[in-house]
Scaffold this active site. Structure first.
Site, short mmCIF file in Angstrom:
data_model
loop_
_atom_site.label_atom_id
_atom_site.label_comp_id
_atom_site.label_asym_id
_atom_site.label_seq_id
_atom_site.Cartn_x
_atom_site.Cartn_y
_atom_site.Cartn_z
N ASN A 10 0.87 -1.18 0.00
CA ASN A 10 0.00 0.00 0.00
C ASN A 10 0.90 1.23 0.00
O ASN A 10 1.51 1.55 1.02
CB ASN A 10 -0.91 -0.02 1.25
CG ASN A 10 -1.72 1.25 1.39
OD1 ASN A 10 -1.87 2.02 0.43
ND2 ASN A 10 -2.25 1.49 2.57
N LYS A 12 0.06 4.27 -0.30
CA LYS A 12 -0.58 5.48 0.26
C LYS A 12 -0.38 6.66 -0.71
O LYS A 12 -0.38 6.45 -1.91
CB LYS A 12 -0.05 5.78 1.66
CG LYS A 12 -0.06 4.55 2.54
CD LYS A 12 0.21 4.83 3.98
CE LYS A 12 0.33 3.50 4.71
NZ LYS A 12 0.19 3.63 6.14
N HIS A 99 -9.48 1.44 5.07
CA HIS A 99 -8.17 1.55 5.71
C HIS A 99 -8.31 2.49 6.91
O HIS A 99 -9.06 3.47 6.85
CB HIS A 99 -7.14 2.09 4.71
CG HIS A 99 -5.73 2.03 5.24
ND1 HIS A 99 -5.24 2.97 6.11
CD2 HIS A 99 -4.74 1.13 5.05
CE1 HIS A 99 -3.99 2.65 6.42
NE2 HIS A 99 -3.67 1.54 5.79
N GLU A 101 -6.63 4.87 7.99
CA GLU A 101 -6.41 6.29 7.70
C GLU A 101 -7.66 6.91 7.08
O GLU A 101 -8.01 8.05 7.37
CB GLU A 101 -5.19 6.44 6.77
CG GLU A 101 -3.89 6.14 7.52
CD GLU A 101 -2.76 5.65 6.65
OE1 GLU A 101 -2.82 5.79 5.41
OE2 GLU A 101 -1.79 5.08 7.22
N GLU A 168 -5.73 -5.09 10.58
CA GLU A 168 -4.64 -4.14 10.80
C GLU A 168 -4.85 -3.40 12.12
O GLU A 168 -5.61 -2.41 12.16
CB GLU A 168 -4.60 -3.11 9.67
CG GLU A 168 -4.37 -3.70 8.30
CD GLU A 168 -3.76 -2.67 7.36
OE1 GLU A 168 -2.62 -2.88 6.93
OE2 GLU A 168 -4.40 -1.64 7.09
N GLY A 174 2.61 1.67 10.65
CA GLY A 174 3.66 2.68 10.53
C GLY A 174 4.41 2.98 11.81
O GLY A 174 5.10 4.00 11.92
N SER A 206 3.23 -2.82 10.25
CA SER A 206 4.68 -2.97 10.45
C SER A 206 5.20 -4.34 10.01
O SER A 206 6.04 -4.94 10.69
CB SER A 206 5.06 -2.67 11.90
OG SER A 206 4.76 -1.31 12.20
#
Ligand code: PEP
Length: 244
Positions: A10, A12, A99, A101, A168, A174, A206
């Site tokens: 991904n 991003k 996701h 985010e 996730e 991250g 991660s």
């Protein structure tokens, strides 16, 4: 050998079409050089910004082209949005939905994710439905409760054998921190138990060359969704070889 493994990068909001072409040039070379170390049950894909999907399609061989978001409407007055058929027309075969985010920064609710997932499947693409608990929820022992609700609402009206579920933990994305292998396996087994024995479950958060081998060895993990470690072709290839 274990069932298929699906490793998806991904990117991003990183890289432009020129950088995508450069990435694929180096990656394709590395793929050829490392082919004997990549098990035949490993499939890979890249979720790139929409502007790069066509370039990814043109320059890649077996890479699944993945979009990072779509709008559930077919067309019309949705300034700034992109439709499923638009990403499909430039080669996308899958779309990440929900996701963390997008859930956090762009208010993508589980209800919205399920609406989008239904349309994505109707169009013949694979929704990759992401969900996971926050650190507070993890600390309070609420992981199962939280993800059960997210999965139930995000997959409403959706055939679970037509999606990929991506577990996730928000706090692992991250950060370099992850739950223990045992905890991840336990949660993935739980996800399988409340969904379908044959559902595809990815772990994300991660994932790096140093931990991918053990992760992919876990009974209920069928792949990985990878952010940071997918941006460099030399590192991404190590994920596909399981760091061999
Ligand atoms: C992600 O963006 O979905 C992700 C898991 O990122 P990272 O691998 O960098 O933690």
């Amino acid at each position: 050998m274990k069932n298929n493994l699906y490793i998806i990068g991904n990117w991003k909001m990183n890289k432009n079409p020129t950088e995508t072409r450069e990435f694929m040039k180096e990656f394709n070379k590395l793929y050829e050089e490392n082919k004997n170390k990549i098990n035949s049950n490993i499939f890979y894909g890249i979720a790139a910004p929409a502007t790069n999907l066509a370039m990814l399609k043109i320059t890649s061989n077996d890479c699944l082209v993945v979009a990072q978001n779509v709008n559930e409407n077919e067309s019309g007055s949705h300034t700034g949005e992109i439709s499923i058929n638009m990403v499909k027309s430039v080669g996308a075969g899958a779309v990440i939905l929900g996701h963390s985010e997008r859930r956090k920064m762009y208010n993508e609710t589980s209800q919205k994710v399920s609406q989008k997932a239904q349309k994505v499947i109707e169009a013949g693409l694979i929704p990759i439905i992401a969900f996971g608990e926050t650190f507070e929820e993890y600390k309070m022992g609420k992981t199962k409760e939280v993800i059960k609700k997210m999965i139930k609402e995000s997959t409403k009206g959706v055939n679970l054998l037509q999606v990929i579920l991506a577990y996730e933990p928000v706090w692992a994305i991250g950060t370099g921190k992850t739950p223990s292998l045992k905890e991840i396996q336990k949660i993935c087994a739980y996800i399988r138990s409340i969904t379908n024995p044959n559902v595809i479950i990815q772990y994300g958060g991660s994932v790096k060359p140093k931990n991918i081998g053990k992760l992919m060895n876990q009974k209920d993990i069928n792949g990985a969704l990878v952010g940071g470690a997918s941006l460099d072709p030399k590192i991404f290839i190590k994920l596909l070889t399981l760091n061999k």
